[in-house]
Design a protein around this motif. Structure first.
Motif, mmCIF file in Angstrom:
data_model
loop_
_atom_site.group_PDB
_atom_site.id
_atom_site.type_symbol
_atom_site.label_atom_id
_atom_site.label_comp_id
_atom_site.label_asym_id
_atom_site.label_seq_id
_atom_site.Cartn_x
_atom_site.Cartn_y
_atom_site.Cartn_z
ATOM 1 N N ALA A 42 0.854 -1.186 0.000
ATOM 2 C CA ALA A 42 0.000 0.000 0.000
ATOM 3 C C ALA A 42 0.890 1.236 0.000
ATOM 4 O O ALA A 42 2.114 1.136 0.127
ATOM 5 C CB ALA A 42 -0.911 -0.013 1.221
ATOM 6 N N GLN A 43 0.260 2.411 -0.111
ATOM 7 C CA GLN A 43 0.981 3.686 -0.159
ATOM 8 C C GLN A 43 0.217 4.705 0.674
ATOM 9 O O GLN A 43 -1.014 4.760 0.608
ATOM 10 C CB GLN A 43 1.078 4.168 -1.608
ATOM 11 C CG GLN A 43 1.758 5.497 -1.815
ATOM 12 C CD GLN A 43 3.271 5.408 -1.737
ATOM 13 O OE1 GLN A 43 3.859 4.459 -2.240
ATOM 14 N NE2 GLN A 43 3.891 6.378 -1.112
ATOM 15 N N VAL A 44 0.937 5.511 1.481
ATOM 16 C CA VAL A 44 0.321 6.577 2.264
ATOM 17 C C VAL A 44 1.034 7.891 1.996
ATOM 18 O O VAL A 44 2.121 7.924 1.428
ATOM 19 C CB VAL A 44 0.349 6.279 3.783
ATOM 20 C CG1 VAL A 44 -0.571 5.153 4.137
ATOM 21 C CG2 VAL A 44 1.754 5.991 4.257
ATOM 22 N N ASP A 45 0.413 8.964 2.438
ATOM 23 C CA ASP A 45 0.954 10.313 2.298
ATOM 24 C C ASP A 45 1.862 10.600 3.491
ATOM 25 O O ASP A 45 1.409 10.587 4.639
ATOM 26 C CB ASP A 45 -0.205 11.310 2.244
ATOM 27 C CG ASP A 45 0.240 12.750 2.110
ATOM 28 O OD1 ASP A 45 1.455 13.016 1.991
ATOM 29 O OD2 ASP A 45 -0.648 13.626 2.103
ATOM 30 N N THR A 46 3.120 10.885 3.244
ATOM 31 C CA THR A 46 4.068 11.116 4.335
ATOM 32 C C THR A 46 4.119 12.570 4.774
ATOM 33 O O THR A 46 4.920 12.916 5.634
ATOM 34 C CB THR A 46 5.486 10.651 3.940
ATOM 35 O OG1 THR A 46 5.887 11.357 2.779
ATOM 36 C CG2 THR A 46 5.524 9.166 3.712
ATOM 37 N N THR A 47 3.278 13.417 4.207
ATOM 38 C CA THR A 47 3.239 14.813 4.670
ATOM 39 C C THR A 47 2.233 14.989 5.803
ATOM 40 O O THR A 47 2.147 16.062 6.384
ATOM 41 C CB THR A 47 2.887 15.767 3.512
ATOM 42 O OG1 THR A 47 1.570 15.450 3.032
ATOM 43 C CG2 THR A 47 3.906 15.658 2.390
ATOM 44 N N ARG A 48 1.463 13.946 6.100
ATOM 45 C CA ARG A 48 0.475 13.987 7.180
ATOM 46 C C ARG A 48 0.682 12.795 8.105
ATOM 47 O O ARG A 48 1.240 11.782 7.698
ATOM 48 C CB ARG A 48 -0.950 13.917 6.615
ATOM 49 C CG ARG A 48 -1.280 15.001 5.629
ATOM 50 C CD ARG A 48 -2.712 14.880 5.142
ATOM 51 N NE ARG A 48 -2.858 13.746 4.230
ATOM 52 C CZ ARG A 48 -4.004 13.124 4.000
ATOM 53 N NH1 ARG A 48 -5.106 13.478 4.614
ATOM 54 N NH2 ARG A 48 -4.064 12.116 3.150
ATOM 55 N N ASN A 49 0.204 12.917 9.337
ATOM 56 C CA ASN A 49 0.254 11.775 10.252
ATOM 57 C C ASN A 49 -0.551 10.621 9.674
ATOM 58 O O ASN A 49 -1.515 10.821 8.946
ATOM 59 C CB ASN A 49 -0.291 12.165 11.624
ATOM 60 C CG ASN A 49 0.651 13.071 12.378
ATOM 61 O OD1 ASN A 49 1.843 13.113 12.104
ATOM 62 N ND2 ASN A 49 0.117 13.821 13.318
ATOM 63 N N ILE A 50 -0.138 9.413 10.010
ATOM 64 C CA ILE A 50 -0.744 8.189 9.483
ATOM 65 C C ILE A 50 -1.438 7.470 10.629
ATOM 66 O O ILE A 50 -0.872 7.330 11.718
ATOM 67 C CB ILE A 50 0.338 7.280 8.868
ATOM 68 C CG1 ILE A 50 1.121 8.026 7.792
ATOM 69 C CG2 ILE A 50 -0.267 5.994 8.332
ATOM 70 C CD1 ILE A 50 2.455 7.396 7.457
ATOM 71 N N THR A 51 -2.655 7.002 10.393
ATOM 72 C CA THR A 51 -3.348 6.178 11.374
ATOM 73 C C THR A 51 -3.364 4.747 10.861
ATOM 74 O O THR A 51 -3.814 4.480 9.749
ATOM 75 C CB THR A 51 -4.797 6.662 11.598
ATOM 76 O OG1 THR A 51 -4.766 8.020 12.015
ATOM 77 C CG2 THR A 51 -5.491 5.816 12.654
ATOM 78 N N LEU A 52 -2.849 3.832 11.682
ATOM 79 C CA LEU A 52 -2.909 2.404 11.375
ATOM 80 C C LEU A 52 -3.999 1.799 12.242
ATOM 81 O O LEU A 52 -3.971 1.937 13.466
ATOM 82 C CB LEU A 52 -1.578 1.720 11.682
ATOM 83 C CG LEU A 52 -0.340 2.226 10.949
ATOM 84 C CD1 LEU A 52 0.893 1.493 11.446
ATOM 85 C CD2 LEU A 52 -0.499 2.060 9.464
ATOM 86 N N ARG A 53 -4.963 1.150 11.632
ATOM 87 C CA ARG A 53 -6.019 0.459 12.374
ATOM 88 C C ARG A 53 -5.760 -1.032 12.261
ATOM 89 O O ARG A 53 -5.877 -1.618 11.186
ATOM 90 C CB ARG A 53 -7.394 0.802 11.829
ATOM 91 C CG ARG A 53 -8.511 0.051 12.565
ATOM 92 C CD ARG A 53 -9.881 0.505 12.175
ATOM 93 N NE ARG A 53 -10.054 1.865 12.638
ATOM 94 C CZ ARG A 53 -10.858 2.746 12.046
ATOM 95 N NH1 ARG A 53 -11.544 2.409 10.982
ATOM 96 N NH2 ARG A 53 -10.969 3.958 12.534
ATOM 97 N N LEU A 54 -5.403 -1.643 13.387
ATOM 98 C CA LEU A 54 -5.135 -3.076 13.428
ATOM 99 C C LEU A 54 -6.440 -3.795 13.756
ATOM 100 O O LEU A 54 -7.083 -3.497 14.764
ATOM 101 C CB LEU A 54 -4.098 -3.406 14.503
ATOM 102 C CG LEU A 54 -2.774 -2.652 14.457
ATOM 103 C CD1 LEU A 54 -1.875 -3.105 15.605
ATOM 104 C CD2 LEU A 54 -2.095 -2.846 13.129
ATOM 105 N N LEU A 55 -6.847 -4.747 12.909
ATOM 106 C CA LEU A 55 -8.041 -5.557 13.142
ATOM 107 C C LEU A 55 -7.603 -7.005 13.332
ATOM 108 O O LEU A 55 -7.095 -7.636 12.401
ATOM 109 C CB LEU A 55 -9.001 -5.465 11.954
ATOM 110 C CG LEU A 55 -9.531 -4.080 11.602
ATOM 111 C CD1 LEU A 55 -10.389 -4.147 10.347
ATOM 112 C CD2 LEU A 55 -10.313 -3.497 12.749
ATOM 113 N N ASN A 56 -7.813 -7.537 14.520
ATOM 114 C CA ASN A 56 -7.399 -8.902 14.834
ATOM 115 C C ASN A 56 -8.510 -9.867 14.443
ATOM 116 O O ASN A 56 -9.494 -10.024 15.159
ATOM 117 C CB ASN A 56 -7.066 -9.031 16.318
ATOM 118 C CG ASN A 56 -6.564 -10.408 16.675
ATOM 119 O OD1 ASN A 56 -6.556 -11.319 15.848
ATOM 120 N ND2 ASN A 56 -6.144 -10.570 17.910
ATOM 121 N N GLU A 57 -8.351 -10.534 13.319
ATOM 122 C CA GLU A 57 -9.321 -11.516 12.830
ATOM 123 C C GLU A 57 -8.770 -12.939 12.904
ATOM 124 O O GLU A 57 -9.187 -13.808 12.162
ATOM 125 C CB GLU A 57 -9.722 -11.157 11.396
ATOM 126 C CG GLU A 57 -10.399 -9.804 11.309
ATOM 127 C CD GLU A 57 -10.775 -9.393 9.903
ATOM 128 O OE1 GLU A 57 -10.340 -10.059 8.935
ATOM 129 O OE2 GLU A 57 -11.504 -8.391 9.776
#
Length: 148
Positions: A42-57
């Motif tokens: 995947a790719q995210v924008d590094t000019t803003r803070n990043i939120t990682l949502r971990l889903l335990n399935e």
């Protein structure tokens, strides 16, 4: 002294006889990307803070690590948001290991990105052992997300 010169010449001659072999990281000769851990997921924008949502399935208790925080627990069926603060870093942005607590079950991570909010949802499931086995979420300085 003469024996050192002869030994050096023999080593150089032997090295000259070796044939080069392509490295595993070289581009495929068929064009396009080849699947593997070296491809970003995947790719995210590094000019803003990043939120990682971990889903335990997985149905199992997991543990994950945040930089400078240590290990935390993630119960079966639970989710957790991790904020990755982006500063003027020129190096890697994050490396977050996620593993089964006290076990050897292999995992796989599936990613989806909401580019408007810079939210990365990571669905953590059990791997069958024959497919990829993920142990860590890694974000590089260009915002590319990898599983290792």
């Amino acid at each position: 002294m003469k024996s050192k010169i002869i030994a050096t010449a023999a080593m150089l001659a032997a090295l000259g006889c070796l044939h080069p072999h392509p490295a595993l990281s070289q581009p495929a000769t068929g064009g396009g990307p080849q699947p593997g851990f070296w491809q970003p997921q995947a790719q995210v924008d590094t000019t803003r803070n990043i939120t990682l949502r971990l889903l335990n399935e997985t149905g199992l208790n997991l543990e994950y690590g945040e930089s400078g925080v240590g290990l935390s627990s993630l119960a079966a069926g639970a989710s957790k948001n991790i904020i990755v603060r982006v500063s003027n870093r020129t190096a890697d942005i994050a490396n977050i290991p996620i593993n089964v607590k006290g076990g050897t079950t292999t995992l796989k991570y599936d990613y989806s990105v909401d580019s408007k909010t810079n939210l990365v949802t990571i669905r953590i499931a059990r791997s069958d052992g024959r497919t990829r086995q993920d142990r860590s979420v890694y974000i590089d300085e260009k915002g590319r997300i990898y599983s290792f």
